[in-house]
Write a protein that holds these residues in place. Structure first.
Motif, short mmCIF file in Angstrom:
data_model
loop_
_atom_site.label_atom_id
_atom_site.label_comp_id
_atom_site.label_asym_id
_atom_site.label_seq_id
_atom_site.Cartn_x
_atom_site.Cartn_y
_atom_site.Cartn_z
N GLU A 126 55.84 18.29 25.33
CA GLU A 126 55.46 16.98 24.81
C GLU A 126 54.12 16.48 25.32
O GLU A 126 53.39 15.79 24.61
N ASP A 127 53.79 16.82 26.55
CA ASP A 127 52.61 16.24 27.21
C ASP A 127 51.40 17.16 27.04
O ASP A 127 51.41 18.31 27.46
N ASN A 128 50.35 16.61 26.46
CA ASN A 128 49.12 17.37 26.25
C ASN A 128 48.00 16.96 27.19
O ASN A 128 46.92 17.54 27.16
N LYS A 129 48.24 15.94 28.01
CA LYS A 129 47.19 15.39 28.85
C LYS A 129 46.97 16.25 30.09
O LYS A 129 47.89 16.50 30.86
N PRO A 130 45.73 16.71 30.32
CA PRO A 130 45.44 17.49 31.52
C PRO A 130 45.75 16.72 32.80
O PRO A 130 45.58 15.49 32.85
N ILE A 166 46.28 23.43 37.98
CA ILE A 166 45.63 22.47 37.09
C ILE A 166 46.15 22.69 35.68
O ILE A 166 46.02 23.78 35.11
N TYR A 167 46.76 21.66 35.12
CA TYR A 167 47.24 21.71 33.75
C TYR A 167 46.13 21.26 32.81
O TYR A 167 45.59 20.17 32.95
N ALA A 168 45.77 22.13 31.87
CA ALA A 168 44.66 21.83 30.96
C ALA A 168 45.14 21.70 29.52
O ALA A 168 44.36 21.92 28.58
N GLY A 169 46.38 21.32 29.33
CA GLY A 169 46.88 21.10 27.97
C GLY A 169 46.75 22.34 27.12
O GLY A 169 47.22 23.42 27.47
N TYR A 170 46.07 22.19 25.97
CA TYR A 170 45.87 23.32 25.07
C TYR A 170 44.77 24.26 25.55
O TYR A 170 44.62 25.36 25.02
N GLY A 171 43.96 23.83 26.51
CA GLY A 171 42.91 24.69 27.03
C GLY A 171 41.81 24.96 26.03
O GLY A 171 41.30 26.08 25.93
N ILE A 172 41.39 23.92 25.29
CA ILE A 172 40.42 24.08 24.21
C ILE A 172 39.15 23.27 24.51
O ILE A 172 39.22 22.15 25.02
N GLU A 173 38.02 23.84 24.16
CA GLU A 173 36.75 23.11 24.11
C GLU A 173 36.10 23.44 22.77
O GLU A 173 35.83 24.61 22.48
N GLY A 194 33.24 21.34 19.98
CA GLY A 194 32.55 20.13 19.56
C GLY A 194 32.70 19.03 20.60
O GLY A 194 32.42 19.23 21.79
N ASP A 195 33.15 17.86 20.16
CA ASP A 195 33.33 16.74 21.08
C ASP A 195 34.67 16.78 21.81
O ASP A 195 34.93 15.95 22.67
N TYR A 196 35.52 17.71 21.43
CA TYR A 196 36.85 17.78 22.04
C TYR A 196 36.84 18.75 23.22
O TYR A 196 36.34 19.87 23.12
N SER A 197 37.41 18.32 24.35
CA SER A 197 37.51 19.21 25.50
C SER A 197 38.71 18.85 26.36
O SER A 197 38.86 17.71 26.80
N ASP A 198 39.57 19.83 26.59
CA ASP A 198 40.68 19.65 27.52
C ASP A 198 40.21 19.79 28.97
O ASP A 198 40.97 19.50 29.90
N TYR A 199 38.97 20.25 29.16
CA TYR A 199 38.45 20.48 30.50
C TYR A 199 37.54 19.35 30.99
O TYR A 199 37.01 19.43 32.11
N LYS A 200 37.38 18.33 30.18
CA LYS A 200 36.51 17.23 30.57
C LYS A 200 37.01 16.58 31.86
O LYS A 200 38.15 16.15 31.97
N ILE A 202 43.92 28.10 39.60
CA ILE A 202 44.80 28.65 38.57
C ILE A 202 45.10 27.54 37.57
O ILE A 202 45.43 26.42 37.95
N VAL A 203 44.96 27.87 36.29
CA VAL A 203 45.11 26.86 35.25
C VAL A 203 46.34 27.17 34.40
O VAL A 203 46.65 28.33 34.13
N LEU A 204 47.05 26.14 34.01
CA LEU A 204 48.20 26.25 33.11
C LEU A 204 47.78 25.72 31.75
O LEU A 204 47.29 24.59 31.63
N ILE A 205 47.95 26.53 30.70
CA ILE A 205 47.62 26.11 29.34
C ILE A 205 48.74 26.55 28.40
O ILE A 205 49.58 27.37 28.76
N LYS A 206 48.74 25.97 27.22
CA LYS A 206 49.80 26.30 26.26
C LYS A 206 49.21 26.63 24.90
O LYS A 206 48.04 26.33 24.61
#
Length: 520
Positions: free
Chosen positions: A263-267, A138-145, A147-153, A161-165
């Motif tokens: 380039e791609d940040n989308k989970p 599972i690619y979770a982009g930056y892997g951040i949660e 406030g209203d921002y979440s890569d895990y939404k 196993i998760v891939l983050i950068k």
């Protein structure tokens, strides 16, 4: 002071009794204000020197964590506290807080991605076992949660196993999404972000994290290579051991899993064939913190912690002893003298309003382990009742790169969490010590990153205000030449008295210092 693998204080006349107090405590049975200068004068060059010539002697074998020399060091500290009549901090009367450690050996094995083998130590790094054959990541982009921002939404990563950068999201205009400005947040901090991101992934149920971070890869590779070349294992807290694993990737390995990861940040869900057969065996190590306390006379359930690290790096391969007189013998003996000054005040009915804890931590040279165990796993006193930490690490020498008055000390972190603590520190110095306070290494962009390299950091990350007292590095840093005869004892006296006066003010003021810059 700990080196960065993973993860550094002019002669003046002594303060005299005519100096004005910043604020002074009055005991319940006293009719006059106590003068802290009287007690500061018990901190002397001669006593500091006497302690340090013993503590940094060859007999203590460089005080390496878990080794016989470290055991001699803790026994010396215990003996001194007993002789001063200062009790152990733990309720069971034991001065030693056991810190269970492990040495993780250099991992061995292979990791293949889509049938191609990637060399451990070259294209990817891990310091623990990593086993399994997942068919998807599972690619979770930056892997951040935040406030209203979440890569895990919308992502279910439980048992996966998760891939983050590294890094954090940026708007089209170049501003950062989380801050709404051109300022980066902690999620971009090289020393903190990986720990925060992987901890978040594990708290969301991931069993493993693949982390792409070009900067940290270079840092960790140096340490991996050192471990491999010297057949040395990485020491860590046994309490941190888990079945979760982290594998750090370079660009080649990261792109083998997701070719457009930069380039791609989308989970997203990635179909990839990974086979991991990496094993690591650990050796147990027993070590100890040393903790003593003078209970507060009026607010005993609030605590000021004064700390130093008791360990050093031991003996070189060719048998030379790294005595660590400055690092951190200077802080260790300073702490003993500060304790003696507070005890004299207490004996005369002028004990501190708040409790003062004298904490000598182990494993600093191995990664701030003793202080981390205290703050993260087994605090003797509640962190939410700990008003501040004053940390002393190397205050006996002069930085050869520094120009100006020799009577100086570097201060780091005093303004990071509490404006009030910083202002208090400045005022105390001007009234009692008149030492030049140098904030050179307090800069957020300091490439040495000293703020993250000594034990105060484990308190700071828990939003406890800190001050780190430091003289800078020198040619004998982490070398056999760091011996007691090279210490500037007049400066060690001045700096120790400054810490005492600051501690006196923090412990005796009516209100605890305010945290106005808490981190998340």
């Amino acid at each position: 002071m700990k080196k960065v693998f993973l993860i550094t204080l002019g002669l003046i006349t002594a303060c005299n009794s005519s100096q004005k107090a910043v604020s002074t405590a009055t005991s319940e049975n006293s009719t006059k204000e106590a003068d802290p200068v009287t007690y500061a004068e018990t901190i002397t060059e001669n006593e500091l020197k006497e302690h340090l010539y013993i503590y940094a002697s060859d007999e203590f074998e460089g005080r390496e964590t878990g080794k016989p020399g470290q055991k001699k060091a803790i026994e010396y500290l215990k003996k001194e506290y007993i002789s001063l009549g200062i009790p152990a901090a733990q309720t069971n009367g034991d001065y030693f807080q056991k810190v269970p450690l492990e040495i993780g050996k250099v991992p061995t094995g292979t990791i293949s991605i889509n049938g191609e083998a990637y060399e451990l130590g070259k294209d990817l790094l891990t310091f623990s076992s990593a086993e399994g054959s997942p068919s998807e990541i599972i690619y979770a982009g930056y892997g951040i949660e935040e406030g209203d921002y979440s890569d895990y939404k919308g992502l279910d990563i439980a048992g996966k196993i998760v891939l983050i950068k590294s890094g954090e999201p940026i708007n089209a205009d170049g501003t950062y999404v989380l801050s709404g400005s051109e300022e980066k947040t902690v999620w971009s901090n090289m020393s903190e972000a990986m720990g925060k991101k992987t901890a978040l992934a594990f708290s969301n149920g991931a069993i493993g994290a693949l982390y792409y971070d070009a900067q940290n890869f270079t840092r960790y590779k140096r340490y991996f290579d050192y471990m491999k070349t010297n057949d040395a294992g990485r020491m860590g807290l046994a309490a941190e051991k888990s079945d979760n694993f982290i594998v750090i990737l370079n660009e080649k390995a990261a792109k083998a899993i997701k070719n457009n990861i930069i380039e791609d940040n989308k989970p997203s869900l990635l179909s990839v064939d990974i086979k991991m057969t990496v094993k690591s065996g650990n050796d147990k190590v027993e070590s100890e913190n040393v903790a003593a306390i003078i209970k507060g006379s009026e607010i005993p359930d609030e605590y000021l912690i004064i700390s130093s690290h008791l360990d050093h790096i031991g003996v070189t391969a060719d048998g030379q002893i790294n005595n660590g007189a400055d690092d951190d013998g200077s802080g260790s003996v300073a702490l003993l003298e500060i304790a003696e000054a507070f005890k004299k005040a207490s004996n005369e009915g002028n004990g501190p309003k708040r409790s003062v804890v004298f904490l000598h931590v182990t494993g600093e040279e191995k990664g701030l382990l003793g202080s981390k165990y205290y703050t993260d796993f087994n605090p003797i006193f509640p962190l939410n009742k700990t008003v501040a930490n004053l940390n002393i690490d190397m205050i006996g020498r002069i930085d050869p790169k520094r120009e100006g008055d020799r009577n100086y000390v570097y201060l780091i972190g005093s303004d990071k969490l509490s404006t009030e603590l910083h202002e208090l520190s400045e005022e105390v110095n001007s009234k009692y010590a008149n030492i030049e306070l140098d904030y050179k290494y307090n800069d957020e962009n300091d490439p040495n990153r000293f703020y993250y390299r000594s034990d105060h950091y484990n308190f700071a990350k828990n939003n406890i205000p800190i001050i780190f007292y430091f003289n800078g590095t020198h040619a004998d840093y982490h070398r056999p030449g760091d011996t007691a005869d090279k210490i500037n004892y007049d400066l060690l006296e001045n700096r120790t008295r400054l810490v005492f006066h600051t501690a006196w003010e923090v412990a005796n003021r009516d209100n605890k210092v305010i945290v106005d810059k808490a981190t998340k």
